[in-house]
Every structure is written in structure tokens, then in C-alpha cells.
Design an enzyme around this catalytic site. Structure first.
Site, PDB file in Angstrom:
ATOM      1  N   HIS A 186       0.822  -1.215   0.000  1.00  0.00           N
ATOM      2  CA  HIS A 186       0.000   0.000   0.000  1.00  0.00           C
ATOM      3  C   HIS A 186       0.859   1.270   0.000  1.00  0.00           C
ATOM      4  CE1 HIS A 186      -3.943  -1.947   0.528  1.00  0.00           C
ATOM      5  NE2 HIS A 186      -3.300  -2.825   1.269  1.00  0.00           N
ATOM      6  N   GLU A 242      -2.581  -9.972   9.329  1.00  0.00           N
ATOM      7  CA  GLU A 242      -1.608 -10.744   8.545  1.00  0.00           C
ATOM      8  C   GLU A 242      -0.239 -10.795   9.214  1.00  0.00           C
ATOM      9  OE1 GLU A 242      -3.983  -8.830   5.060  1.00  0.00           O
ATOM     10  OE2 GLU A 242      -3.736  -8.534   7.205  1.00  0.00           O
ATOM     11  N   ASP A 265      -0.663  -5.267   5.965  1.00  0.00           N
ATOM     12  CA  ASP A 265      -1.614  -6.150   5.289  1.00  0.00           C
ATOM     13  C   ASP A 265      -1.345  -6.213   3.788  1.00  0.00           C
ATOM     14  OD1 ASP A 265      -2.426  -3.392   5.170  1.00  0.00           O
ATOM     15  OD2 ASP A 265      -4.300  -4.074   4.258  1.00  0.00           O
ATOM     16  N   GLU A 266      -1.858  -7.266   3.172  1.00  0.00           N
ATOM     17  CA  GLU A 266      -1.951  -7.417   1.716  1.00  0.00           C
ATOM     18  C   GLU A 266      -0.639  -7.120   0.976  1.00  0.00           C
ATOM     19  OE1 GLU A 266      -6.638  -6.492   0.885  1.00  0.00           O
ATOM     20  OE2 GLU A 266      -5.327  -4.755   0.989  1.00  0.00           O
ATOM     21  N   VAL A 267       0.428  -7.769   1.381  1.00  0.00           N
ATOM     22  CA  VAL A 267       1.716  -7.573   0.725  1.00  0.00           C
ATOM     23  C   VAL A 267       1.851  -8.549  -0.448  1.00  0.00           C
ATOM     24  CG1 VAL A 267       4.215  -7.538   1.018  1.00  0.00           C
ATOM     25  CG2 VAL A 267       2.725  -6.828   2.911  1.00  0.00           C
TER      26      VAL A 267
END
Length: 512
Positions: free
Chosen positions: A248, A361, A308-310
């Protein structure tokens, strides 16, 4: 009934038949004898003026001839008594777990008394008192004799606002801080930057917003940030900023050279960039300087670090990253590389004396995190399992998963949020005490200043009562009746809250 518009519902409530009248020209909100809240720009003093306006200032009947007051039925004062001997009311709220905000409200003729240990309890009690006042058909202001004891079920009651996907003007943020206070929320989780734009204006690295914001005036200057923090503080609301890395971060790379990982297509660079580059020492020098600044700008003891969301695909394509993985003995396990990065960031943040919150995460991937890390659970319908796992490992937890308000549907979806039971997961009493609250999250893909407030309220109000009131407050019919009136009260106070269903607000008729 006189209690039929209270939101969120107090812990202990006794409303008696006797009615007392309030005359705007004579009624006073004052500091009671022995109160530690002295003169100056402290939350109690500001709040007394504010709540006088909430009670009387919106009435179209205020200056018209009122029904004569009868002897012995007038309420002349509300005395606010704050017993704490410390000076906490002149400081920012800092403690996430131990804020004492119990309040006791007694309404009897000729004087009502609001007692609280800390200023934050007094602020919530003022909101309750304001909700007890109502108008009759003649424009007289009335309140019933009452005895109320109140305190929240959970310490952390948050709203997440996303100012990266769409820039939210300062006025929008302040308006929603008001709405948060009306619903007894106490944490603004400010998701201030993301892939799409970097509106936070850093004094250390001005190019981050200079090149990463949408436009030169789509930024939050240091003055803006101070204003938000102070506006929130005066309403008993903490501001926790989120600077989410290593993913992000596309907007970060526009203003900071070599921060992001170059992606490769075969042996050649593709021209695109991935997450923060975890293999360069310059990355950590930059992060050290940035979080040093953040620690000075945001006085809360916590920072949200995301995590998050890597996406690993760019790291996998980069030959320098591959070589670094071999040197570190990580093999092809890129979760270990992510852990390597996050552990360094956690160390940097600890060095500037901040605690940290991370998305789930970070826990799920086995990153070594300190025992006092707060884990925020956000993923999908399996959140009860996640709550069990996180609390079993001994971590303090915030629940967000069932309260993603950016997902909208036809009908009264507030009921879905209201019916969530945060502690309905498999675990011991010790585990359940680790859940310190929750957050209603409004991500900004489809939200800007034009629809932020009506999309958030009164849907977030349902979350507010769930986090404040007793766990046995579950009657959906009673909640509907109270929430309809509370929504009208918010509209009357300038909050563009959307309607729950068909109908009208009483003030609409009075203002014709």
C-alpha cells in the site's frame, strides 16, 4: 417515552414521571463545587458551551412565547463534578486500556448533578443529559427526573476514515468527529496515506506529499493535523494515524527515490515498482526519520503500522532481492522477508516510544511481535477463528471484520452490524478480556466528502451501541425506535445521517 431516544443505551437507567422544565434564559451548565476542571481551554469548559447549544440552539421555538413555568418544576442547573485530582483534562488521551469514564447522572429539581472521575466520563455524561431533554408541542423544554449510571463495555470504540483513496476536506473530518462524540466513539483511526495518494505533509520529507498527493492543496498541513487532534481531544477522541507498509505504498515512491522495489520482467526492469524495498539500509534510515517525526506530530501512544496485503510478485522478480534472500537463509519463503522488514519497523517505532497496532496478517505470517502488540482482525467471515487464535497467543485484539461499512446493500443493513456479538468466539474468559473493542471502517474507494457522512451514519451508530452498551441490549425493535430518533437528533445537529426507513423527523414539522 423520555428515554426512547437515548443512544447508546446507558448501563443503568431509571426515568421517573415528574417532568422538569428548562428555560433557555435561566438554565446553566456549570462546574460543580470540588470539581478539578478549572478555567482554561479544557474539554469540560468547551463542552459546557457546546452542549448548551445542542440542547437549545437548534430550536425554532427558542425565542417564541413559551408556556409559563409552574412553581417547583424548573431545572435551573446541571452541575458537572470531576473528581480526579490529576490534570488529565489538559492532556491528550493516551492510554488505550485504562481510561476511567464511568459517570453518574442525577436529574432532580432544582439541580441536576453529573459526577465523573475523569473528564472523559463527564463528556459522555453531557451527551446523555442532552439526549434526555425534549420539547413539547408548545416549544417548552422538558426533562424527566432521572437516575443514570453509565460506562462503556469496551475501551476501544473506533471509526476508520480513509483519506488516501479520496481526499477528505478538513470540514468533513471535523463533522464526523462531532458525530463520533454523539455516538460515544473514542478513537479516530486515521488511514491517512495509501497507494493512491500521500496527503500527509511531512516536514522532514516534503516531497512525499509534494509528489504523492493528488494535488497541491489535497494535503493535510501540520496545522491541519494539529487542528484535527485538538478538535478530537476536546470531544474525548484519540487520533491514531496509520502509516501502512511495506504494501500500500505506491504513492510513497513518487516522492522518495529508491524506497520501492523495482520489478523485473526477466532480466530487465519492467518500469513498475512493488512494495517497500526491504534489502536497502537507506530504507530503514528513511523510516527512522519519518517515524521520529510522526511520533512528535501525533501524541497518542499508538501508531497503526498496517502490514496487510503484501504482494510478493515484485520481490520474486528482482534479482537483488533473490540474492539477499539467499544470504539471509530465507530460501524462497518471502513471508520471512516480510517478517524481516516488519520486525525492523517495529524496532524503529519502539525506539521512538510508541506502541503499535498491526493488521492480522502480521500475526498470521508468524512475525516476531512484542507481547504488547495490538492485532486488528479484519478478514472475512472467519473472524471468530482468528479471534480465538490471536487471543490464545496472548495478544490484545481489536475487531473490525464484521463492521466494514464500505460494503453497502439495499435495506436496513444496520441490523447486521447491531447483531454482531464481539465475544462470541471459542476461548477462555482470559482470552475474551483481550478483546478491547472494535472499529467501524469506511474505506474510500467509493466515498468522498459528498457521501461520507450519510454512508457512515447512522449505520456506524449500530456499532457504537454494540461497543458501549451491555451485552444483553439486543432488542432490535427497541433499537430501531431509538435509532430513528437518534438519527433525527444527529440531523438536527448538522450531521447528514441517512434515514433508516420511511418516515419523518419531528423537527421537520416544527420548522415549517
Amino acid at each position: 417515552s423520555p428515554s426512547g431516544s437515548l443512544w447508546p443505551l446507558p448501563r443503568s437507567l431509571s426515568i421517573l414521571p415528574p417532568q422538569l422544565q428548562l428555560a433557555p434564559s435561566r438554565f446553566q451548565l456549570v462546574h460543580g463545587p470540588g470539581s478539578t476542571a478549572g478555567p482554561g481551554p479544557a474539554p469540560p469548559l468547551r463542552a459546557l458551551c457546546r452542549y448548551y447549544d445542542y440542547i437549545f440552539g437548534y430550536s425554532q421555538w427558542q425565542n417564541r412565547g413559551q408556556r409559563p413555568l409552574h412553581a417547583g418544576t424548573e431545572l435551573l442547573q446541571l452541575q458537572v463534578i470531576i473528581s480526579s485530582k490529576d490534570s488529565e483534562f489538559v492532556k491528550t488521551i493516551t492510554c488505550i486500556l485504562s481510561i476511567s469514564i464511568k459517570d453518574q447522572l442525577s436529574v432532580t429539581e432544582p439541580m441536576a448533578v453529573l459526577k465523573a472521575e475523569k473528564v472523559w466520563g463527564a463528556l459522555r455524561g453531557l451527551e446523555t443529559f442532552s439526549q434526555l431533554v425534549y420539547e413539547d408541542d408548545y416549544g417548552s423544554f422538558l426533562i424527566n427526573e432521572s437516575e443514570i449510571t453509565d460506562y462503556p463495555r469496551f475501551a476501544h470504540r473506533g471509526i476508520l476514515l480513509d483519506t488516501s483513496r479520496h481526499f477528505l476536506p478538513l470540514k468533513s473530518i471535523l463533522t464526523n468527529l462531532d458525530a463520533m462524540a454523539f455516538n460515544k466513539f473514542n478513537v479516530l483511526h486515521w488511514h491517512i496515506v495509501d497507494d493512491h495518494s500521500f496527503p500527509y505533509q511531512s516536514t522532514t520529507f516534503p516531497e512525499l506529499s509534494g509528489k504523492g498527493s493528488y494535488f497541491y492543496n489535497h494535503v493535510y498541513t501540520p496545522t491541519d493535523v494539529r487542528l484535527v487532534i485538538e478538535y478530537a481531544r476536546l470531544r474525548g477522541i484519540r487520533v491514531i494515524p496509520e502509516f501502512d507498509t511495506p504494501g500500500h505504498t505506491q504513492s510513497w515512491g513518487k516522492g522518495q527515490k529508491d524506497l520501492l522495489t523495482p520489478c523485473y520482467n526477466g532480466e530487465h526492469r519492467s518500469g513498475s515498482y512493488g512494495p517497500v524495498n526491504p534489502i536497502l539500509n537507506t530504507t530503514y534510515h528513511f523510516m527512522t526519520d519519518l517515524f521520529q517525526e510522526i511520533s512528535q506530530v501525533f501524541p497518542d501512544t499508538y501508531v497503526h503500522l498496517g502490514g496487510d496485503e503484501v504482494d510478493f510478485s515484485c520481490w520474486k522478480s528482482n534479482p537483488d532481492v533473490t540474492e539477499f534472500m539467499k544470504q539471509q537463509g530465507f530460501g524462497t519463503d518471502y513471508a520471512k522477508l516480510e517478517s524481516y522488514y516488519i520486525e525492523k519497523i517495529l524496532g524503529i517505532v519502539s525506539s521512538v516510544n510508541k506502541g503499535y497496532i498491526v493488521w492480522q496478517e502480521v500475526f498470521d505470517k508468524g512475525v516476531k511481535i512484542k507481547s504488547d502488540t495490538i492485532v486488528e482482525v479484519w478478514i472475512g467471515n472467519l473472524y471468530t477463528t482468528e479471534l480465538s487464535n490471536v487471543t490464545r497467543a496472548g495478544f490484545t485484539t481489536i475487531l473490525a471484520a464484521p463492521w466494514y461499512l464500505d460494503y453497502i446493500s439495499y435495506g436496513q443493513d444496520w441490523k447486521k452490524y447491531y447483531n454482531v456479538q464481539p465475544l462470541n468466539f471459542s476461548g477462555s474468559e482470559k482470552q475474551k478480556k483481550l478483546v478491547i473493542g472494535g472499529e467501524a471502517c469506511l474505506w474510500g474507494e467509493f466515498v468522498d466528502a459528498t457521501n461520507l457522512t450519510p454512508r457512515l451514519w447512522p449505520r456506524a451508530s449500530a456499532v457504537g451501541e454494540r461497543l458501549w452498551s451491555s451485552e444483553n441490549v439486543t432488542n432490535i425493535g427497541d433499537a430501531y425506535n431509538r435509532l430513528v430518533k437518534h438519527r433525527c437528533r444527529m440531523v438536527r445537529r448538522g450531521i447528514a445521517a441517512e434515514p433508516l426507513y420511511v418516515g419523518y423527523c419531528d423537527h421537520e414539522i416544527r420548522e415549517l
